[in-house]
Enzyme design. Sequence first.
Site, PDB file in Angstrom:
ATOM      1  N   GLU A  88       0.824  -1.207   0.000  1.00 41.02           N
ATOM      2  CA  GLU A  88       0.000   0.000   0.000  1.00 41.02           C
ATOM      3  C   GLU A  88       0.860   1.258   0.000  1.00 41.02           C
ATOM      4  OE1 GLU A  88      -3.105   2.883   0.484  1.00 41.02           O
ATOM      5  OE2 GLU A  88      -2.834   0.969  -0.553  1.00 41.02           O
ATOM      6  N   HIS A  92       2.359   1.932  -3.338  1.00 45.24           N
ATOM      7  CA  HIS A  92       1.364   2.463  -4.272  1.00 45.24           C
ATOM      8  C   HIS A  92       1.130   3.949  -4.016  1.00 45.24           C
ATOM      9  CE1 HIS A  92      -2.039   2.865  -6.864  1.00 45.24           C
ATOM     10  NE2 HIS A  92      -2.861   3.105  -5.868  1.00 45.24           N
ATOM     11  N   HIS A 126     -14.185   5.588  -9.735  1.00 44.59           N
ATOM     12  CA  HIS A 126     -12.726   5.696  -9.723  1.00 44.59           C
ATOM     13  C   HIS A 126     -12.151   5.237 -11.060  1.00 44.59           C
ATOM     14  CE1 HIS A 126      -8.861   6.219  -8.152  1.00 44.59           C
ATOM     15  NE2 HIS A 126      -8.754   5.205  -7.310  1.00 44.59           N
TER      16      HIS A 126
END
Length: 309
Positions: free
Chosen positions: A58, A61, A131
């Site tokens: 995470e 990213h 998104h």
Amino acid sequence: MNPKLARYAWFVLAWNVAVILWGAYVRATGSGAGCGAHWPLCNGEVVPLAPDSAMLVEFSHRLSSGLALVAVIALAVWIRRTVAPGYPARRAGMAAAVFIVVEALLGAGLVLFRLVAQDESLARAMVMPLHLANTLVLLACLTLTAHFLSGGAPVAIAGRTRTFGALLALLILMIGVGKTGAIAALGDTLYPARSFMDGFKADLSPASSLLLRLRILHPALGVTVGAMLVFGAGAVPLSAADRRGRLAKRAVVVLALAQVLLGFVNVWLLAPVWMQLTHLLVADLLWIGLVVLTASALARTGPAAVTNA
């Protein structure tokens, strides 16, 4: 025309594709909650000192996304400083800057409202397609920016309304395929099937989650739109001198066929992470090709690039 600026624009586009793929890996591996409900910090830290695997995925990213944000803003500033007013690359670059900010805010919202990892709420099912749609529009803006900076002529719709309407319909349909794909991918992540038949039965069962019952929409729409892309792109009129447009036309046809085949393989293999990423990569390349094809088909004849430096 500024070759360095054009190369940088294509690099920014490629970087954003890589960030999108890594974001899909975050979702597919359930690592979206790796930094907790904290943004932009990771578990309250600027740099996590004792990260586990999910946190590393995470955090990396977020780091790559942050670099993408900086890169797009830098591109927009560079264009504004060197490209003459009225040239379409200025508008496309500024639009990309707007959509990369929206992209960051949508990503932050997913984290702050805990719409990540194993969350199966309706809110997540609604935000994920939104998104994805914003991501595709961002890629379109970056593609047009690079295309115009590389000598692509401004577009002119007058006298080409039929071609414009057909290509616009294909672009909108591809966004629809992407939205259903986001829902299908989320269903694969939250409710992994033990076999192909178990997955097929779950799609048709009224007792299944809404995410699973909607999953069937993606292959159905994907095959339909894939066929439309193959025949529609092949019929798009282009100038014999437009090498990039003709390359984009061939790419759209080949990638559309490949994407349909990959979709079936993905379902048959029960959506392993590597296949999901491959499927997404081809989808992004297909989208980029269609955007270039559209710009080329609607290109206005005459001088292309005009820059101040």
